[in-house]
Every structure is written in structure tokens, then in C-alpha cells.
Design a protein around this motif. Structure first.
Motif, PDB file in Angstrom:
ATOM      1  N   UNK A   2      31.293  89.767  36.443  1.00 47.81           N
ATOM      2  CA  UNK A   2      31.646  88.937  35.294  1.00 47.81           C
ATOM      3  C   UNK A   2      32.456  89.711  34.253  1.00 47.81           C
ATOM      4  N   UNK A   3      33.243  88.945  33.532  1.00 44.71           N
ATOM      5  CA  UNK A   3      33.997  89.509  32.429  1.00 44.71           C
ATOM      6  C   UNK A   3      33.042  89.936  31.319  1.00 44.71           C
ATOM      7  N   UNK A   4      31.900  89.279  31.254  1.00 39.95           N
ATOM      8  CA  UNK A   4      30.876  89.658  30.277  1.00 39.95           C
ATOM      9  C   UNK A   4      30.401  91.093  30.540  1.00 39.95           C
ATOM     10  N   UNK A   5      30.116  91.415  31.815  1.00 39.09           N
ATOM     11  CA  UNK A   5      29.681  92.774  32.154  1.00 39.09           C
ATOM     12  C   UNK A   5      30.761  93.787  31.808  1.00 39.09           C
ATOM     13  N   UNK A   6      32.016  93.452  32.107  1.00 40.14           N
ATOM     14  CA  UNK A   6      33.139  94.314  31.750  1.00 40.14           C
ATOM     15  C   UNK A   6      33.149  94.567  30.245  1.00 40.14           C
ATOM     16  N   UNK A   7      32.988  93.497  29.464  1.00 37.38           N
ATOM     17  CA  UNK A   7      33.001  93.602  28.006  1.00 37.38           C
ATOM     18  C   UNK A   7      31.849  94.458  27.493  1.00 37.38           C
ATOM     19  N   UNK A   8      30.686  94.313  28.110  1.00 39.30           N
ATOM     20  CA  UNK A   8      29.528  95.124  27.715  1.00 39.30           C
ATOM     21  C   UNK A   8      29.768  96.606  28.005  1.00 39.30           C
ATOM     22  N   UNK A   9      30.403  96.903  29.130  1.00 42.04           N
ATOM     23  CA  UNK A   9      30.734  98.291  29.456  1.00 42.04           C
ATOM     24  C   UNK A   9      31.711  98.844  28.423  1.00 42.04           C
ATOM     25  N   UNK A  35      35.134  95.024  45.955  1.00 43.07           N
ATOM     26  CA  UNK A  35      36.530  95.431  46.111  1.00 43.07           C
ATOM     27  C   UNK A  35      37.503  94.539  45.342  1.00 43.07           C
ATOM     28  N   UNK A  36      37.276  93.223  45.336  1.00 39.88           N
ATOM     29  CA  UNK A  36      38.224  92.317  44.679  1.00 39.88           C
ATOM     30  C   UNK A  36      38.261  92.497  43.168  1.00 39.88           C
ATOM     31  N   UNK A  37      37.235  93.064  42.584  1.00 36.53           N
ATOM     32  CA  UNK A  37      37.183  93.260  41.137  1.00 36.53           C
ATOM     33  C   UNK A  37      37.493  94.698  40.725  1.00 36.53           C
ATOM     34  N   UNK A  38      37.410  95.641  41.649  1.00 39.81           N
ATOM     35  CA  UNK A  38      37.564  97.062  41.313  1.00 39.81           C
ATOM     36  C   UNK A  38      38.929  97.383  40.725  1.00 39.81           C
ATOM     37  N   UNK A  39      39.983  96.958  41.376  1.00 44.59           N
ATOM     38  CA  UNK A  39      41.335  97.249  40.880  1.00 44.59           C
ATOM     39  C   UNK A  39      41.567  96.594  39.518  1.00 44.59           C
ATOM     40  N   UNK A  40      41.103  95.368  39.377  1.00 45.30           N
ATOM     41  CA  UNK A  40      41.270  94.650  38.113  1.00 45.30           C
ATOM     42  C   UNK A  40      40.537  95.385  36.990  1.00 45.30           C
ATOM     43  N   UNK A  41      39.294  95.757  37.238  1.00 45.10           N
ATOM     44  CA  UNK A  41      38.502  96.445  36.211  1.00 45.10           C
ATOM     45  C   UNK A  41      39.155  97.767  35.822  1.00 45.10           C
ATOM     46  N   UNK A 112      28.739  82.705  30.984  1.00 44.30           N
ATOM     47  CA  UNK A 112      28.548  83.793  31.935  1.00 44.30           C
ATOM     48  C   UNK A 112      29.355  83.617  33.213  1.00 44.30           C
ATOM     49  N   UNK A 113      30.054  82.498  33.353  1.00 43.13           N
ATOM     50  CA  UNK A 113      30.711  82.222  34.617  1.00 43.13           C
ATOM     51  C   UNK A 113      32.104  82.824  34.746  1.00 43.13           C
ATOM     52  N   UNK A 114      32.645  83.382  33.697  1.00 41.69           N
ATOM     53  CA  UNK A 114      34.000  83.917  33.729  1.00 41.69           C
ATOM     54  C   UNK A 114      33.993  85.277  34.429  1.00 41.69           C
ATOM     55  N   UNK A 115      34.683  85.359  35.564  1.00 45.17           N
ATOM     56  CA  UNK A 115      34.718  86.616  36.323  1.00 45.17           C
ATOM     57  C   UNK A 115      35.993  87.396  36.007  1.00 45.17           C
ATOM     58  N   UNK A 116      36.009  88.667  36.388  1.00 49.05           N
ATOM     59  CA  UNK A 116      37.212  89.483  36.233  1.00 49.05           C
ATOM     60  C   UNK A 116      38.374  88.869  37.002  1.00 49.05           C
ATOM     61  N   UNK A 152      31.933  88.493  22.409  1.00 51.14           N
ATOM     62  CA  UNK A 152      32.223  89.838  22.902  1.00 51.14           C
ATOM     63  C   UNK A 152      33.360  89.815  23.919  1.00 51.14           C
ATOM     64  N   UNK A 153      33.371  88.829  24.793  1.00 56.93           N
ATOM     65  CA  UNK A 153      34.462  88.707  25.763  1.00 56.93           C
ATOM     66  C   UNK A 153      35.793  88.470  25.057  1.00 56.93           C
ATOM     67  N   UNK A 154      35.776  87.651  24.013  1.00 60.61           N
ATOM     68  CA  UNK A 154      37.002  87.392  23.247  1.00 60.61           C
ATOM     69  C   UNK A 154      37.544  88.686  22.650  1.00 60.61           C
ATOM     70  N   UNK A 155      36.640  89.523  22.161  1.00 59.81           N
ATOM     71  CA  UNK A 155      37.044  90.809  21.585  1.00 59.81           C
ATOM     72  C   UNK A 155      37.821  91.626  22.601  1.00 59.81           C
TER      73      UNK A 155
END
Length: 162
Positions: A2-9, A35-41, A112-116, A152-155
């Protein structure tokens, strides 16, 4: 992931002063990704919404980003400008604006549904908009993405866009 997890990191990294601790946080996060999210993150963490060598550009500046925030949050331009003056950062401003959101969001909204991958796909879609009326269509796409973000995701979305 999730983009939420990315934002928390990102938030944890921003609040950590130790370079070694920052590396540990990021390494642990990247190891956990499919794998599908690794490059994006990895790219997002480096502050780049598109791959190196890509000709994709959002072409949305401060005015457009501010306009989207005003419309999605319900704040006036003056209120938003005041928050921006206080924070000096449009990402921080986005977080504050959405935490005080005055615009009704449909009850079925699941933040919570928004993914990377979804964020990347939407940014790609916005960047590919061309032609007459493209600016307004890009702005509509940004607002659609912003509506799906929690504060937080918006930030971190705005930090990525800038």
C-alpha cells in the motif's frame, strides 16, 4: 503493497536522525515488497515519479497542486496559503489540509486500498494526457488520486510530485 505503508516508511525515515537507522528502515521495507512494487518504491524513495529516461512529465506546478488541495480539502485559497506559510512545504500543507478536510467523501471510500502500483498507474495516466483541455483533465486526475489519499499519503504524494 500500500501507498500508506510507503508513506509510513517515509515518515519514519524523516523522523530519524541516524543515517544507519534510515538505511535499516529503508532496507527492511524494500525487502518486504513484492517484485511489482519494488522498483516503484525505490524510485519513489529517490523522489522520482517516473523511470530515468522516461519522457513522462506531469506538468502540474504549484498553482495546480494548490488548486487541487483547495478543491479536495474545502479550504479557501487564503487558508491554504496561511498553512503553507507556516509549514514552508506543500507536502506538509497537503497533510494538514486533508486532516481538516471539509469536502464530503463517499462513505465507501477505503483509504487503505491505494497501492504503490495504483499510484504509479495513475501518475502515468495523468502524464499521458495531451491536447485541448489537457490541463483540466490532468487536474481532475490529480484530484481523483488525492481524494483517495489519507492525510499522510497526501503529504508524500505531494513531496513526490514536487
Amino acid at each position: 503493497m500500500s501507498f500508506r505503508e510507503f508513506s509510513e516508511v517515509c515518515e519514519r525515515v524523516a523522523r530519524t536522525s541516524s543515517k544507519n537507522a534510515k538505511v535499516t528502515i529503508i532496507a527492511s521495507y524494500l525487502k518486504s515488497l513484492p517484485e511489482d512494487a519494488l522498483e516503484i518504491a525505490a524510485r519513489f524513495l529517490s523522489g522520482k515519479p517516473f523511470p530515468k529516461g522516461s519522457d513522462l512529465e506531469l506538468n502540474l506546478g504549484y498553482r495546480s497542486l494548490s488548486k487541487a488541495l483547495v478543491e479536495v480539502s474545502g479550504m479557501s485559497r487564503e487558508e491554504l496559503l496561511e498553512v503553507y506559510r507556516e509549514t514552508g512545504d506543500l507536502g506538509e500543507t497537503a497533510e494538514r489540509a486533508l486532516s481538516k478536510r471539509r469536502v464530503l467523501i463517499p462513505l465507501i471510500q477505503d483509504f487503505s486500498s491505494l497501492s504503490l502500483v495504483q499510484v504509479q498507474e495513475e501518475l502515468n495516466r495523468i502524464a499521458l494526457i495531451r491536447g485541448e483541455g489537457s490541463h483540466e483533465r490532468k487536474l481532475r486526475g490529480l484530484k481523483g488520486l488525492l481524494i483517495r489519499c489519507d492525510p499522510l499519503e497526501a503529504k508524500y504524494l505531494y513531496k513526490l510530485l514536487l
